[in-house]
Enzyme design. Structure first.
Site, PDB file in Angstrom:
ATOM      1  N   ASP A  15      31.617  77.955  20.751  1.00 33.28           N
ATOM      2  CA  ASP A  15      32.173  78.625  21.966  1.00 33.28           C
ATOM      3  C   ASP A  15      33.481  78.421  22.297  1.00 33.28           C
ATOM      4  OD1 ASP A  15      32.385  75.903  22.409  1.00 33.28           O
ATOM      5  OD2 ASP A  15      30.854  75.804  24.361  1.00 33.28           O
ATOM      6  N   THR A  60      27.667  66.004  21.160  1.00 34.93           N
ATOM      7  CA  THR A  60      28.438  66.551  20.035  1.00 34.93           C
ATOM      8  C   THR A  60      27.954  65.879  18.548  1.00 34.93           C
ATOM      9  OG1 THR A  60      30.639  65.500  20.577  1.00 34.93           O
ATOM     10  CG2 THR A  60      30.121  68.085  21.077  1.00 34.93           C
ATOM     11  N   LYS A  71      25.537  79.926  24.961  1.00 31.07           N
ATOM     12  CA  LYS A  71      26.811  80.197  25.167  1.00 31.07           C
ATOM     13  C   LYS A  71      27.434  80.827  24.048  1.00 31.07           C
ATOM     14  CE  LYS A  71      29.460  76.715  26.852  1.00 31.07           C
ATOM     15  NZ  LYS A  71      30.756  76.255  27.129  1.00 31.07           N
ATOM     16  N   ARG A 128      15.455 141.856  24.662  1.00 29.67           N
ATOM     17  CA  ARG A 128      15.595 142.156  25.971  1.00 29.67           C
ATOM     18  C   ARG A 128      14.226 142.799  26.533  1.00 29.67           C
ATOM     19  NH1 ARG A 128      21.492 142.813  26.381  1.00 29.67           N
ATOM     20  NH2 ARG A 128      21.926 140.862  26.010  1.00 29.67           N
ATOM     21  N   ARG A 176      26.428  77.640  33.564  1.00 26.60           N
ATOM     22  CA  ARG A 176      27.089  78.276  34.759  1.00 26.60           C
ATOM     23  C   ARG A 176      27.360  80.080  34.249  1.00 26.60           C
ATOM     24  NH1 ARG A 176      32.231  74.527  35.123  1.00 26.60           N
ATOM     25  NH2 ARG A 176      31.387  73.681  33.284  1.00 26.60           N
ATOM     26  N   GLU A 203      37.413  61.021  26.625  1.00 27.09           N
ATOM     27  CA  GLU A 203      36.957  62.062  27.280  1.00 27.09           C
ATOM     28  C   GLU A 203      37.313  61.974  28.901  1.00 27.09           C
ATOM     29  OE1 GLU A 203      34.986  64.978  25.972  1.00 27.09           O
ATOM     30  OE2 GLU A 203      35.925  63.804  23.994  1.00 27.09           O
ATOM     31  N   LEU A 250      28.897  73.907  15.825  1.00 31.27           N
ATOM     32  CA  LEU A 250      27.906  73.592  17.068  1.00 31.27           C
ATOM     33  C   LEU A 250      27.787  74.475  17.997  1.00 31.27           C
ATOM     34  CD1 LEU A 250      29.426  69.930  17.744  1.00 31.27           C
ATOM     35  CD2 LEU A 250      27.872  70.579  15.789  1.00 31.27           C
TER      36      LEU A 250
END
Ligand code: UD1
Ligand code: CA
Length: 455
Positions: A102, A77, A21, A438, A14, A153, A7
């Site tokens: 991630d 998800t 991400k 030179r 953020r 959760e 996923l």
């Protein structure tokens, strides 16, 4: 066939950058690469990455390495896995591992061990869990005497459930046909109004299927980054793990400040790495070298007993016994042969420098083939670009190239020839010759006395 769904649809608000991400890097590689690599190492060859936010970036990175599915809206998800249904339906024989793009530290051993347990227990779903001191933000594992009861959760949990320290890593094994069935029963009736993949556990149990929890020995499997600070934490953990591996192999670090070594780098025993050194990509370093301080090497090979001090090396080869630096830039396509010495403020690009050759200071050697035991004086420049084309210079073995010689490419110096200091070489110089260019030196006696007396 056993397969994986990763996923990777999330945005990472953020992070404050228009990058998905999972594409943020840990130790030089996108987090998604770490997860993909673990799946590939675990021999899962059918892989589908679910993209969403800035999907094109992920697709461009993956190329044709694996399949992708697109989630147009972030609805959770469970919803993300639903987008991979065509992939799942194409092979329903084995088991499907679902992972988060991630959380980079999932490892192939955890993947293999949890699959073995999943199969042995004949589970429809096996959740990979971890026990962590700070469970805040993660889904908590609800257990009964007989096993797992479900996942709740953070936002849906009771005060008491929040004290549970066994958490959901976000990785699960499903029997593929059961996953397809369970996805059809998920609803978004929860605090976040999302389709939670985690609900599959309780639904499976309610339907009389078996569910299990595999608690990983490696608690880092859960670590993810929600912001730049979290990403730094992951980088620090990965960085120290790599340094520890090298130390165990006999690589020396007196101080690890500013030392960043990517996972892919190999280093021989007895080599010392000094502060501020960054080693990237497919870099291989031999034994008994001293690398650093403040040295960057990318996709290059370095032999044994090499000294690289305050040097940058890209896509090049440095043979054994070479010393380079300080303040040297070795650009792509270069080979510095054994025993050569490259001193301060030298740039070498797309050139071969022969054995034992000395380029001690302030020179530019580009697109050139320099022989063995050549001495390149201070300020020598190969003039390899005429504004339109780049051409090469050749310098024969044992040549002595005087200070401030300009070699206007394409030009070649023969073996054992000399150029006088300040010479601009515009034609080939034969073996054993001296090239000298030179003007007549004029000295005007008393010049400044006359000049300033006039005022
Ligand atoms: C999820 C789990 C939680 C677990 C945690 C581990 C759920 C409901 N919760 O929570 O139990 O402890 O992971 O890190 O699954 N993603 C999509 N599309 C979406 C939503 C997410 O592709 O619509 C991807 C994200 O890019 C990420 C992964 O799924 O790679 C996890 O999503 P995230 O929002 O971080 O889940 P958490 O709320 O942290
Ligand atoms: Ca997360």
């Amino acid at each position: 066939m056993d397969q994986a769904v990763i996923l990777a649809g999330g945005q990472g608000k953020r992070m404050h950058a228009p990058i998905p991400k999972p594409m943020f890097k840990v130790l030089g590689e996108p987090m998604l690469e770490w997860v993909l690599g673990a799946c590939e190492q675990a021999k899962l060859s059918r892989i589908c990455v679910v993209t969403g936010y800035e999907a094109e970036q992920i697709k461009a990175y993956l190329g044709d390495r694996c399949e992708t599915a697109y989630q147009a809206e972030r609805l959770g998800t469970g919803h993300a896995v639903m987008q991979a249904l065509p992939f799942l339906n194409a092979d329903t024989d084995g088991n499907t591992l679902v992972l988060c793009g991630d959380a980079p530290f999932i490892d192939s051993e955890t993947i293999a061990d949890s699959l073995a347990r999943h199969i042995k227990e004949r589970n429809a779903v096996t959740v990979i869990t971890a026990k962590v001191p700070e469970p805040f933000g993660y889904g908590r594992i609800l257990r009964t005497d007989s096993g797992i009861a479900g996942i709740v959760e953070e936002k849906d949990a009771t005060e008491e459930q929040r004290t549970i320290t066994e958490i959901n890593s976000g990785c699960y094994w499903f029997r593929t046909p059961d996953l397809i069935g369970l996805l059809g029963s998920i609803t978004n009736d929860n605090a976040q109004k999302e389709y939670y993949l985690t609900d599959t556990v309780a639904i499976a149990l309610k339907n009389g299927l078996r569910a299990g929890a595999f608690c990983s020995k490696n608690p880092d499997v859960v670590l993810g980054a929600n912001d730049r600070k979290g990403l730094l934490t992951l980088n620090t953990a990965a960085r120290m793990a790599v340094l520890e591996k090298h130390m165990a192999n006999g690589v020396g670090f007196t101080c690890t400040d500013g030392i960043i070594i990517e996972r892919s780098v190999q280093i021989g025993a007895g080599t010392e790495i000094l502060p501020g050194t960054i080693l990237r990509g497919r870099t291989v370093i031999g034994e008994n070298c001293v690398i650093g301080p403040n040295t960057l090497i990318e996709n290059s090979s370095v032999g044994d007993a090499v000294k690289l001090n305050e040097t940058q090396v890209y896509d090049s080869c440095i043979e054994s016994g070479v010393s380079v630096g300080p303040y040297v830039h070795v650009r792509p396509g270069s080979r510095i042969c054994s025993g050569a010495h490259i001193g301060d403020f030298v740039e070498i690009k797309n050139s071969e420098i022969g054995e034992g050759t000395m380029i001690s200071h302030l020179a530019y050697i580009g697109d050139s083939d320099v022989g063995k035991h050549v001495n390149i004086g201070c300020g020598v420049v190969t003039v390899n670009f005429d504004g339109i084309r780049k051409t090469r210079c050749t310098i024969g073995d044992h040549a002595f190239v005087g200070c401030n010689t300009n070699l206007i490419a394409p030009v070649s110096l023969g073996k054992e020839c000399y150029t006088a200091a300040g010479t601009t070489v515009t034609e080939d110089v034969p073996d054993y010759a001296l090239a000298i260019d030179r003007g007549t030196l004029t000295i005007k006696e008393g010049y400044t006395l006359r000049k300033f007396a006039k005022k």
